[in-house]
Motif scaffolding. Structure first.
Motif, PDB file in Angstrom:
ATOM      1  N   ALA A   1      -0.248  10.813  -1.077  1.00  0.00           N
ATOM      2  CA  ALA A   1      -0.875   9.897  -2.154  1.00  0.00           C
ATOM      3  C   ALA A   1       0.186   8.623  -2.349  1.00  0.00           C
ATOM      4  O   ALA A   1      -0.378   7.671  -2.739  1.00  0.00           O
ATOM      5  CB  ALA A   1      -0.828  10.879  -3.382  1.00  0.00           C
ATOM      6  N   GLN A   2       1.313   8.825  -1.842  1.00  0.00           N
ATOM      7  CA  GLN A   2       2.462   7.867  -2.031  1.00  0.00           C
ATOM      8  C   GLN A   2       1.995   6.787  -1.340  1.00  0.00           C
ATOM      9  O   GLN A   2       2.368   5.394  -1.316  1.00  0.00           O
ATOM     10  CB  GLN A   2       3.672   8.192  -1.705  1.00  0.00           C
ATOM     11  CG  GLN A   2       4.295   9.379  -2.624  1.00  0.00           C
ATOM     12  CD  GLN A   2       5.575   9.630  -2.332  1.00  0.00           C
ATOM     13  OE1 GLN A   2       6.366   8.773  -2.141  1.00  0.00           O
ATOM     14  NE2 GLN A   2       6.003  11.003  -2.450  1.00  0.00           N
ATOM     15  N   VAL A   3       1.284   6.598  -0.031  1.00  0.00           N
ATOM     16  CA  VAL A   3       0.943   5.853   0.645  1.00  0.00           C
ATOM     17  C   VAL A   3      -0.459   5.577   0.909  1.00  0.00           C
ATOM     18  O   VAL A   3      -1.300   4.810   1.890  1.00  0.00           O
ATOM     19  CB  VAL A   3       1.372   5.913   2.392  1.00  0.00           C
ATOM     20  CG1 VAL A   3       2.986   5.871   2.303  1.00  0.00           C
ATOM     21  CG2 VAL A   3       1.217   7.431   2.733  1.00  0.00           C
ATOM     22  N   THR A   4      -1.211   6.182  -0.126  1.00  0.00           N
ATOM     23  CA  THR A   4      -2.817   6.154   0.000  1.00  0.00           C
ATOM     24  C   THR A   4      -3.434   6.592   1.222  1.00  0.00           C
ATOM     25  O   THR A   4      -4.226   5.741   1.875  1.00  0.00           O
ATOM     26  CB  THR A   4      -3.335   4.696  -0.410  1.00  0.00           C
ATOM     27  OG1 THR A   4      -2.772   3.594   0.274  1.00  0.00           O
ATOM     28  CG2 THR A   4      -2.732   4.395  -1.620  1.00  0.00           C
TER      29      THR A   4
ATOM     30  N   TYR B   1      -5.712   7.292  15.284  1.00  0.00           N
ATOM     31  CA  TYR B   1      -5.327   6.467  14.106  1.00  0.00           C
ATOM     32  C   TYR B   1      -4.988   5.041  14.689  1.00  0.00           C
ATOM     33  O   TYR B   1      -4.527   4.662  15.694  1.00  0.00           O
ATOM     34  CB  TYR B   1      -3.716   7.136  13.598  1.00  0.00           C
ATOM     35  CG  TYR B   1      -3.736   8.326  12.688  1.00  0.00           C
ATOM     36  CD1 TYR B   1      -4.984   8.991  12.626  1.00  0.00           C
ATOM     37  CD2 TYR B   1      -2.462   8.616  11.854  1.00  0.00           C
ATOM     38  CE1 TYR B   1      -5.014  10.026  11.598  1.00  0.00           C
ATOM     39  CE2 TYR B   1      -2.544   9.499  11.097  1.00  0.00           C
ATOM     40  CZ  TYR B   1      -3.738  10.404  10.764  1.00  0.00           C
ATOM     41  OH  TYR B   1      -4.014  11.473  10.108  1.00  0.00           O
ATOM     42  N   SER B   2      -5.270   4.334  13.631  1.00  0.00           N
ATOM     43  CA  SER B   2      -4.838   2.661  13.823  1.00  0.00           C
ATOM     44  C   SER B   2      -3.291   2.570  13.506  1.00  0.00           C
ATOM     45  O   SER B   2      -2.743   3.453  12.878  1.00  0.00           O
ATOM     46  CB  SER B   2      -5.486   1.889  12.633  1.00  0.00           C
ATOM     47  OG  SER B   2      -5.107   2.233  11.340  1.00  0.00           O
ATOM     48  N   THR B   3      -2.983   1.444  14.110  1.00  0.00           N
ATOM     49  CA  THR B   3      -1.457   1.142  13.722  1.00  0.00           C
ATOM     50  C   THR B   3      -1.031   1.393  12.412  1.00  0.00           C
ATOM     51  O   THR B   3       0.050   1.724  12.036  1.00  0.00           O
ATOM     52  CB  THR B   3      -1.213  -0.108  14.429  1.00  0.00           C
ATOM     53  OG1 THR B   3      -1.333  -0.293  15.939  1.00  0.00           O
ATOM     54  CG2 THR B   3       0.341  -0.560  14.252  1.00  0.00           C
ATOM     55  N   GLY B   4      -1.882   0.677  11.645  1.00  0.00           N
ATOM     56  CA  GLY B   4      -1.541   0.769  10.100  1.00  0.00           C
ATOM     57  C   GLY B   4      -1.428   2.224   9.420  1.00  0.00           C
ATOM     58  O   GLY B   4      -0.522   2.416   8.976  1.00  0.00           O
TER      59      GLY B   4
ATOM     60  N   LEU C   1      -0.326  -5.656  11.130  1.00  0.00           N
ATOM     61  CA  LEU C   1      -1.281  -4.684  10.342  1.00  0.00           C
ATOM     62  C   LEU C   1      -2.046  -5.713   9.491  1.00  0.00           C
ATOM     63  O   LEU C   1      -1.828  -6.710   9.430  1.00  0.00           O
ATOM     64  CB  LEU C   1      -0.240  -4.088   9.225  1.00  0.00           C
ATOM     65  CG  LEU C   1       1.052  -3.024   9.565  1.00  0.00           C
ATOM     66  CD1 LEU C   1       1.497  -2.492   8.503  1.00  0.00           C
ATOM     67  CD2 LEU C   1       0.256  -1.834  10.576  1.00  0.00           C
ATOM     68  N   ASP C   2      -3.141  -5.107   8.900  1.00  0.00           N
ATOM     69  CA  ASP C   2      -3.960  -5.886   8.475  1.00  0.00           C
ATOM     70  C   ASP C   2      -3.592  -6.230   6.907  1.00  0.00           C
ATOM     71  O   ASP C   2      -2.601  -5.438   6.390  1.00  0.00           O
ATOM     72  CB  ASP C   2      -5.373  -5.406   8.202  1.00  0.00           C
ATOM     73  CG  ASP C   2      -5.719  -3.926   7.323  1.00  0.00           C
ATOM     74  OD1 ASP C   2      -4.855  -4.013   6.069  1.00  0.00           O
ATOM     75  OD2 ASP C   2      -6.135  -3.109   7.882  1.00  0.00           O
ATOM     76  N   VAL C   3      -4.221  -7.060   6.319  1.00  0.00           N
ATOM     77  CA  VAL C   3      -3.464  -7.684   4.911  1.00  0.00           C
ATOM     78  C   VAL C   3      -3.345  -6.474   3.877  1.00  0.00           C
ATOM     79  O   VAL C   3      -2.764  -6.420   3.106  1.00  0.00           O
ATOM     80  CB  VAL C   3      -4.231  -8.776   4.387  1.00  0.00           C
ATOM     81  CG1 VAL C   3      -4.133 -10.069   5.192  1.00  0.00           C
ATOM     82  CG2 VAL C   3      -5.909  -8.633   4.172  1.00  0.00           C
ATOM     83  N   VAL C   4      -4.631  -5.736   3.735  1.00  0.00           N
ATOM     84  CA  VAL C   4      -4.511  -4.591   2.931  1.00  0.00           C
ATOM     85  C   VAL C   4      -3.283  -3.803   3.000  1.00  0.00           C
ATOM     86  O   VAL C   4      -2.646  -3.238   2.151  1.00  0.00           O
ATOM     87  CB  VAL C   4      -5.758  -3.885   2.766  1.00  0.00           C
ATOM     88  CG1 VAL C   4      -5.946  -2.623   1.825  1.00  0.00           C
ATOM     89  CG2 VAL C   4      -6.946  -4.792   2.491  1.00  0.00           C
TER      90      VAL C   4
ATOM     91  N   GLU D   1       0.104  -3.039   0.800  1.00  0.00           N
ATOM     92  CA  GLU D   1       0.368  -1.420   0.137  1.00  0.00           C
ATOM     93  C   GLU D   1       1.766  -1.482   0.488  1.00  0.00           C
ATOM     94  O   GLU D   1       2.714  -0.694  -0.308  1.00  0.00           O
ATOM     95  CB  GLU D   1      -0.551  -0.455   0.993  1.00  0.00           C
ATOM     96  CG  GLU D   1      -2.315  -0.461   0.239  1.00  0.00           C
ATOM     97  CD  GLU D   1      -2.872   0.555   1.049  1.00  0.00           C
ATOM     98  OE1 GLU D   1      -4.070   0.878   0.581  1.00  0.00           O
ATOM     99  OE2 GLU D   1      -2.398   0.732   2.003  1.00  0.00           O
ATOM    100  N   MET D   2       2.177  -1.499   1.770  1.00  0.00           N
ATOM    101  CA  MET D   2       3.558  -1.327   2.247  1.00  0.00           C
ATOM    102  C   MET D   2       4.564  -2.334   1.389  1.00  0.00           C
ATOM    103  O   MET D   2       5.931  -1.932   1.394  1.00  0.00           O
ATOM    104  CB  MET D   2       3.487  -1.509   3.798  1.00  0.00           C
ATOM    105  CG  MET D   2       2.877  -0.546   4.364  1.00  0.00           C
ATOM    106  SD  MET D   2       3.581  -0.283   6.279  1.00  0.00           S
ATOM    107  CE  MET D   2       2.624   1.093   6.807  1.00  0.00           C
ATOM    108  N   LYS D   3       4.315  -3.560   1.358  1.00  0.00           N
ATOM    109  CA  LYS D   3       5.014  -4.271   0.597  1.00  0.00           C
ATOM    110  C   LYS D   3       5.484  -3.675  -1.025  1.00  0.00           C
ATOM    111  O   LYS D   3       6.607  -3.826  -1.248  1.00  0.00           O
ATOM    112  CB  LYS D   3       4.379  -5.682   0.321  1.00  0.00           C
ATOM    113  CG  LYS D   3       4.701  -6.647   1.614  1.00  0.00           C
ATOM    114  CD  LYS D   3       3.815  -8.089   1.000  1.00  0.00           C
ATOM    115  CE  LYS D   3       4.005  -8.788   2.322  1.00  0.00           C
ATOM    116  NZ  LYS D   3       3.085 -10.056   2.007  1.00  0.00           N
TER     117      LYS D   3
END
Length: 242
Positions: free
Chosen positions: A116-119, A132-135, A162-165, A169-171
């Protein structure tokens, strides 16, 4: 908490990459590390993390008033293209990682809580990592340091592909944990360094140089940094030709 580099140097056959670096990184501050390709950013990270040996100098951790040599368990290094066991599902990998590092985890939580912490939803967690994708792989990698809570986190261009979404999230996660860690974020994207980080450092001329906060917010900042790094490259080319 402080990460202290004292006269840190590293060379390879025919090339000195780091020369007598003296720098102190502090907790609760996001550092952006900028430099040209080949300037030594990854080498610096590998030296700090202990993946390669420095030629000379000391790397120390100051915590709670005590100063000691940095150890590998103090550091987690996040890379742009993580190599994970693709024959496992994300869930299986996290379960294995938690069990393998049980003695280092201070406040264990359930795998569902970590996801849940990283959705990362359960359906994706039950898929093989090879799909899995790179993201998604980077979300697993980020969970590794969220689980371990190392004192120092090194990020070697982790958001580039990574894509913008996922980037957003990571930021948010990175900003939310900076109070408890020393975080150094390597990137070649100047705008990302300005948006995300509190301090900007240049690695050029084999050493680290602070960028004044005022300069980092001024119009034309990117042009000034590019000019500086191009000047360095020209000097190196001229020296090589002598």
């Amino acid at each position: 908490m402080k990460l202290i580099l004292q006269e840190v140097s590293k060379s390879f056959p025919g090339k000195e990459v780091l020369e007598g670096i003296n720098y102190t990184f502090e907790q609760n501050c996001l550092y952006a590390l900028l430099g040209r390709n080949g300037s030594g950013k990854t080498t610096l990270f590998n030296v700090i993390s202990g993946q390669i040996r420095r030629d000379r100098g000391e790397i120390l951790l100051e915590d709670g008033g005590e100063r000691r040599p940095l150890t590998s368990s103090d550091v987690f290094m996040m890379v742009a293209e993580p190599e994970l066991p693709e024959f496992l599902t994300g869930y299986e990998f996290l379960k294995f990682f938690i069990e393998a590092n049980a003695d280092r985890i201070q406040e264990p939580a359930s795998i569902e809580d970590y996801l849940a912490q990283v959705t990362l939803d359960r359906a994706d967690a039950l898929r093989l990592i090879q799909d899995y994708s790179t993201g998604m792989k980077n979300k697993l990698q980020m969970l590794m340091f969220l689980i371990l809570r190392p004192k120092i986190i090194l990020m070697d261009e982790p958001l580039t592909s990574l894509d913008v979404v996922v980037q957003l999230e990571m930021k948010k996660i990175i900003r939310s944990i900076k109070e408890d860690h020393i975080i150094i974020f390597s990137t070649h994207i100047l705008q990302l360094a300005q948006d995300l980080c509190d301090r900007i450092i240049l690695l050029h001329g084999k050493n680290l140089h602070d960028v004044e906060e005022k300069m980092a917010r001024e119009e034309g900042f990117e042009d000034k940094i590019i000019a500086l790094l191009q000047e360095e490259k020209s000097q190196e080319d001229g020296h090589d030709g002598e």
